[in-house]
Design an enzyme around this catalytic site. Structure first.
Site, PDB file in Angstrom:
ATOM      1  N   GLY A   1       0.904  -1.172  -0.126  1.00  0.00           N
ATOM      2  CA  GLY A   1       0.030   0.015   0.068  1.00  0.00           C
ATOM      3  C   GLY A   1       0.597   1.244  -0.053  1.00  0.00           C
ATOM      4  O   GLY A   1       2.252   1.213  -0.081  1.00  0.00           O
TER       5      GLY A   1
ATOM      6  N   GLY B   1       2.976   3.400   1.731  1.00  0.00           N
ATOM      7  CA  GLY B   1       3.734   3.359   2.880  1.00  0.00           C
ATOM      8  C   GLY B   1       4.023   4.547   3.304  1.00  0.00           C
ATOM      9  O   GLY B   1       4.340   4.869   4.451  1.00  0.00           O
ATOM     10  N   ARG B   2       4.214   5.358   2.381  1.00  0.00           N
ATOM     11  CA  ARG B   2       4.561   7.014   2.561  1.00  0.00           C
ATOM     12  C   ARG B   2       4.174   7.906   1.958  1.00  0.00           C
ATOM     13  O   ARG B   2       4.558   9.074   1.797  1.00  0.00           O
ATOM     14  CB  ARG B   2       6.328   6.987   2.616  1.00  0.00           C
ATOM     15  CG  ARG B   2       6.709   6.540   1.250  1.00  0.00           C
ATOM     16  CD  ARG B   2       8.244   6.668   1.115  1.00  0.00           C
ATOM     17  NE  ARG B   2       8.685   5.940  -0.219  1.00  0.00           N
ATOM     18  CZ  ARG B   2       9.896   6.039  -0.455  1.00  0.00           C
ATOM     19  NH1 ARG B   2      10.796   6.893  -0.034  1.00  0.00           N
ATOM     20  NH2 ARG B   2      10.329   5.287  -1.658  1.00  0.00           N
TER      21      ARG B   2
ATOM     22  N   GLY C   1       7.845   5.984   6.657  1.00  0.00           N
ATOM     23  CA  GLY C   1       7.002   6.868   6.243  1.00  0.00           C
ATOM     24  C   GLY C   1       7.690   8.371   5.567  1.00  0.00           C
ATOM     25  O   GLY C   1       7.024   8.809   4.907  1.00  0.00           O
TER      26      GLY C   1
ATOM     27  N   ARG D   1       3.349  14.571  -6.236  1.00  0.00           N
ATOM     28  CA  ARG D   1       3.442  14.208  -7.527  1.00  0.00           C
ATOM     29  C   ARG D   1       1.661  14.381  -7.830  1.00  0.00           C
ATOM     30  O   ARG D   1       0.896  14.376  -7.227  1.00  0.00           O
ATOM     31  CB  ARG D   1       4.019  12.909  -7.883  1.00  0.00           C
ATOM     32  CG  ARG D   1       3.330  11.712  -6.966  1.00  0.00           C
ATOM     33  CD  ARG D   1       4.144  10.439  -7.386  1.00  0.00           C
ATOM     34  NE  ARG D   1       3.630   9.369  -6.434  1.00  0.00           N
ATOM     35  CZ  ARG D   1       3.950   8.159  -6.389  1.00  0.00           C
ATOM     36  NH1 ARG D   1       5.116   7.829  -7.352  1.00  0.00           N
ATOM     37  NH2 ARG D   1       3.571   7.322  -5.883  1.00  0.00           N
TER      38      ARG D   1
ATOM     39  N   ASP E   1       3.658  -3.556  -8.118  1.00  0.00           N
ATOM     40  CA  ASP E   1       2.785  -2.490  -7.291  1.00  0.00           C
ATOM     41  C   ASP E   1       3.622  -1.254  -7.848  1.00  0.00           C
ATOM     42  O   ASP E   1       3.047  -0.150  -7.329  1.00  0.00           O
ATOM     43  CB  ASP E   1       3.348  -2.766  -5.756  1.00  0.00           C
ATOM     44  CG  ASP E   1       4.849  -2.863  -5.506  1.00  0.00           C
ATOM     45  OD1 ASP E   1       5.296  -3.929  -5.888  1.00  0.00           O
ATOM     46  OD2 ASP E   1       5.192  -1.874  -4.792  1.00  0.00           O
TER      47      ASP E   1
HETATM   48  P1  AMP Z   1       8.769   0.926  -3.734  1.00  0.00           P
HETATM   49  O1  AMP Z   1       9.579  -0.296  -4.468  1.00  0.00           O
HETATM   50  O2  AMP Z   1       9.919   1.829  -3.493  1.00  0.00           O
HETATM   51  O3  AMP Z   1       7.683   1.444  -4.621  1.00  0.00           O
HETATM   52  O4  AMP Z   1       8.278   0.443  -2.352  1.00  0.00           O
HETATM   53  C1  AMP Z   1       7.612  -0.695  -2.225  1.00  0.00           C
HETATM   54  C2  AMP Z   1       6.563  -0.623  -0.971  1.00  0.00           C
HETATM   55  O5  AMP Z   1       7.358   0.109   0.155  1.00  0.00           O
HETATM   56  C3  AMP Z   1       5.548   0.607  -1.283  1.00  0.00           C
HETATM   57  O6  AMP Z   1       4.248  -0.180  -0.751  1.00  0.00           O
HETATM   58  C4  AMP Z   1       6.104   1.832  -0.420  1.00  0.00           C
HETATM   59  O7  AMP Z   1       4.928   2.376  -0.024  1.00  0.00           O
HETATM   60  C5  AMP Z   1       6.572   1.144   0.654  1.00  0.00           C
HETATM   61  N1  AMP Z   1       7.693   1.824   1.118  1.00  0.00           N
HETATM   62  C6  AMP Z   1       8.829   2.328   0.593  1.00  0.00           C
HETATM   63  N2  AMP Z   1       9.601   3.116   1.371  1.00  0.00           N
HETATM   64  C7  AMP Z   1       8.883   3.417   2.362  1.00  0.00           C
HETATM   65  C8  AMP Z   1       9.043   4.159   3.712  1.00  0.00           C
HETATM   66  N3  AMP Z   1      10.218   4.922   3.847  1.00  0.00           N
HETATM   67  N4  AMP Z   1       8.132   4.235   4.537  1.00  0.00           N
HETATM   68  C9  AMP Z   1       7.139   3.264   4.399  1.00  0.00           C
HETATM   69  N5  AMP Z   1       6.828   2.440   3.413  1.00  0.00           N
HETATM   70  C10 AMP Z   1       7.701   2.495   2.504  1.00  0.00           C
HETATM   71 MG    MG Z   2       6.342   1.895  -5.191  1.00  0.00          MG
END
Ligand code: AMP
Ligand code: MG
Length: 475
Positions: A82, A84-85, A118, A168, A239
Site C-alpha cells: 500500500g 507506505g509513505r 513513512g 506528484r 505494485d
Molecule cells: P517501492 O518499491 O519503493 O515502490 O516501495 C515498495 C513498498 O514499500 C511500497 O508499498 C511503499 O509504499 C513502501 N515503502 C517504501 N519506502 C517506504 C518508507 N520509507 N516508509 C514506508 N513505506 C515505504
Molecule cells: Mg512503489
C-alpha cells in the site's frame, strides 16, 4: 476556485484508509513546476501551497487517503502493501476541465508503512522529481510532479539523511497491485467495484476485455519507449506498474551509459531481474499477473489472447523507434538486425548510448571522419567502422540527403538524458537548499533534443570517475 472531486473514495473502504500526514520539520518549498498553474493552485501562493502539501493546512473539499494494494516484488508474491509513505490529498478539478490527484510522498506513517518510517530523503525526492519531468521531455507517458520540499528531520537510510517531500500528480494512483490485492484476498465485490470504477473513470466505459487489451497495449508501448531512450526503471514490481501505462515510482533508475545491455541499475536487484534487456519480458510477466486477477470475469482463452497481443505490439513499436533512431524512412526487412548489430557493437566497445546515437545524426555517408568526436574519444574502432559500412549500404536505399536525415535524428535522439551523476550534482545542491541547478536542469530535460550552451560537457560520454554510480531501493 480550488475544487475537489474525490472519486477514489467511491470505492469500497477496503481499498484505502483515511490518514493524517506528519509534516516534515522546518519545511522549505524548494521548487515548483508549471503544474501549479495547470492545477489552478496559483491562488494559494507559495507559503500556503507549502503548508498544504506539508499537511499543515487543509483545503475545503480535500480528502487525505492512502491506498491499499499488493504486488509481486522481484518475482515473488509480496502480499499486502500500500502507500507506505504516500498520501493523496484529493482529486483536483483543473481549470481545463480535467481531474488530477495530488499525492505527497514522504508524509509520514500510514496504515501501510509496514517496517518503513513513512519518510522520504532529499536524494530520492530529487531523483523522482527530475526523472518524472525528464520523461515528459522525452515524450514518454509518466506521472508528473508539482513541488519538492526539504525538511530537517533526520532519516536513517544507509546513512542519516535529511527529509524531503515530493508532490506528484497523476489521473490515478491505480497499479496492477490494486487488482492483485482484491483477487488474491478473494474480495470479490471489491474487485468488481474496482473494475467498474477503472473502466468507467479512466477507459471511457469500455468493456473489461477492451480495457485489458488497452492496458496491455499501453504497457507494451511504454516498454518500447523505455528501451528506445535507454531507460532502466530498476524496480518493475507489479505494485510499481501503473494501470494507465505511465512511468511511475522512479527511484533507483538509470539511463544506459556504456550500452551494457544487461545493465542492472538498482544495486538492491541482486539477481538482475530488472536488467535493461529484461524489461520488455518483465512487462509481459507483470501483465500476466494482472490478467490472472480477471479469471472469474473473462474467459481464460480470451485473457490468453489479450496477453498474446503483447509481443507483437512491443516489437512493432520498438522496430518503429529503432528505425527512427537510425533516421530511416523506408522499411527494409533487415533493419532490426542492423539496429541490433549496432547495439552489440556499442556494447562490445562500451560506447555511450546517448552520445553515440546523437553523434550518428552528424554522419555523412562513406565518411567516417564525419564522426570525428566519436573516434577522437574512443579511437579508430574497426568493429564500428564495419557497422558504418553496413549503414552506408542501407542508407543507399533511402531517399533524401544526409542533412535531412541528420535533422530528423536530432529530433529523436536526445542530446541529454538524466544520468545518475547529473542527478547527484543536483541532489548535492538541493541538500544545501538551493534550487538553481535543479531549475536549470529541468529546462534542459524538458527540451533534451535541443542545444543547451553551458551543458555541452554533459552530452559527452560519462566521465570515468562518474560511472557506476550506485543507487538502491532507498534511492
Ligand atoms: P517501492 O518499491 O519503493 O515502490 O516501495 C515498495 C513498498 O514499500 C511500497 O508499498 C511503499 O509504499 C513502501 N515503502 C517504501 N519506502 C517506504 C518508507 N520509507 N516508509 C514506508 N513505506 C515505504
Ligand atoms: Mg512503489
Amino acid at each position: 476556485m480550488i475544487e475537489f472531486e474525490n472519486t477514489f473514495k467511491t470505492l469500497p473502504k477496503f481499498l484505502y484508509e483515511e490518514v493524517t500526514p506528519t509534516p516534515i520539520k522546518n519545511a522549505r518549498l524548494v521548487h515548483t513546476t508549471s503544474l501549479v498553474q495547470h492545477l489552478g493552485l496559483r491562488e494559494l501562493g507559495p507559503e500556503k501551497l507549502k503548508l498544504w502539501l506539508n499537511g499543515e493546512l487543509t483545503l475545503p473539499g480535500e480528502e487525505r487517503i492512502s491506498s491499499h494494494y499488493a504486488g509481486h516484488q522481484f518475482g515473488v508474491w509480496a502480499g499486502q502493501l500500500g502507500d507506505g509513505r504516500a498520501i493523496s490529498l484529493g482529486e483536483l478539478k483543473t481549470p481545463a476541465g480535467g481531474r488530477l490527484v495530488v499525492q505527497t510522498k514522504g508524509s509520514g506513517l500510514t496504515p501501510f508503512s509496514r517496517m518503513g518510517d513513512g519518510k522520504a530523503v532529499i536524494r530520492s525526492s530529487v531523483r523522482e522529481y527530475l526523472c518524472s519531468e525528464a520523461m515528459v521531455g522525452l515524450g514518454i507517458p509518466t506521472t508528473r510532479v508539482l513541488a519538492i520540499l526539504t525538511g530537517d528531520d533526520r532519516v536513517r537510510r544507509e546513512t542519516i539523511e535529511r527529509s524531503g517531500l515530493v508532490a506528484r500528480v497523476f489521473p490515478t494512483n491505480l497499479r496492477f497491485g490494486h487488482f492483485e490485492l482484491c483477487f488474491h484476498l478473494e474480495m470479490e465485490e471489491e474487485l468488481d467495484a474496482l473494475i467498474a470504477y477503472t473502466r468507467t473513470t479512466f477507459f471511457g466505459g469500455v468493456t473489461t476485455e477492451e480495457m485489458l487489451t488497452e492496458i496491455v497495449a499501453r504497457t507494451a508501448r511504454l516498454m518500447a519507449q523505455w528501451q528506445d531512450v535507454g531507460f532502466c526503471h530498476g524496480v518493475m514490481n507489479t505494485d510499481n506498474m501503473s494501470v494507465l501505462g505511465l512511468t511511475i515510482d522512479c527511484g533507483p533508475f538509470g539511463f544506459l551509459e556504456d550500452t551494457e545491455l544487461g545493465y542492472v541499475c538498482n544495486h538492491s536487484d541482486h539477481q538482475g531481474r530488472y536488467a535493461y534487456n529484461q524489461q520488455p519480458s518483465v512487462g509481459m510477466w507483470n501483465l500476466e499477473r494482472l490478467l490472472v486477477c480477471f479469471v472469474n470475469k473473462v474467459p481464460r482463452e480470451k485473457l490468453q489472447e489479450i496477453l498474446n497481443t503483447y509481443p507483437d505490439i512491443f516489437e512493432k513499436e520498438y522496430l518503429r523507434l529503432c528505425r527512427r533512431k537510425l533516421g530511416l524512412l523506408g522499411q527494409d526487412a533487415a533493419d532490426y538486425k542492423l539496429f541490433v548489430d549496432l547495439l552489440q557493437t556499442m556494447s562490445k566497445l562500451s560506447f555511450d548510448y546517448t552520445f553515440t546515437f546523437r553523434q550518428l545524426a552528424g554522419y555523412r555517408r562513406g565518411n567516417p571522419r564525419s564522426l570525428r568526436e566519436v573516434f577522437d574519444y574512443y579511437g579508430n574502432r574497426e568493429e564500428f567502422l564495419d557497422w558504418l559500412r553496413k549503414y552506408d549500404l542501407r542508407l543507399a536505399g533511402e531517399t533524401g540527403s544526409d542533412e535531412e536525415r541528420g535533422l530528423r535524428m536530432k529530433e529523436t535522439n536526445p542530446k541529454y538524458v538524466l544520468k545518475n551523476y547529473i542527478a547527484q550534482e543536483v541532489i548535492a545542491e538541493v541538500e544545501r537548499d538551493r534550487a538553481d541547478r535543479l531549475a536549470a536542469w529541468l529546462e534542459v530535460l524538458y527540451r533534451p533534443y535541443d542545444e543547451h550552451p553551458g551543458f555541452e560537457a554533459y552530452a559527452g560520454p560519462t566521465p570515468p570517475e562518474h560511472k557506476h554510480y550506485e543507487v538502491s531501493c532507498s534511492s
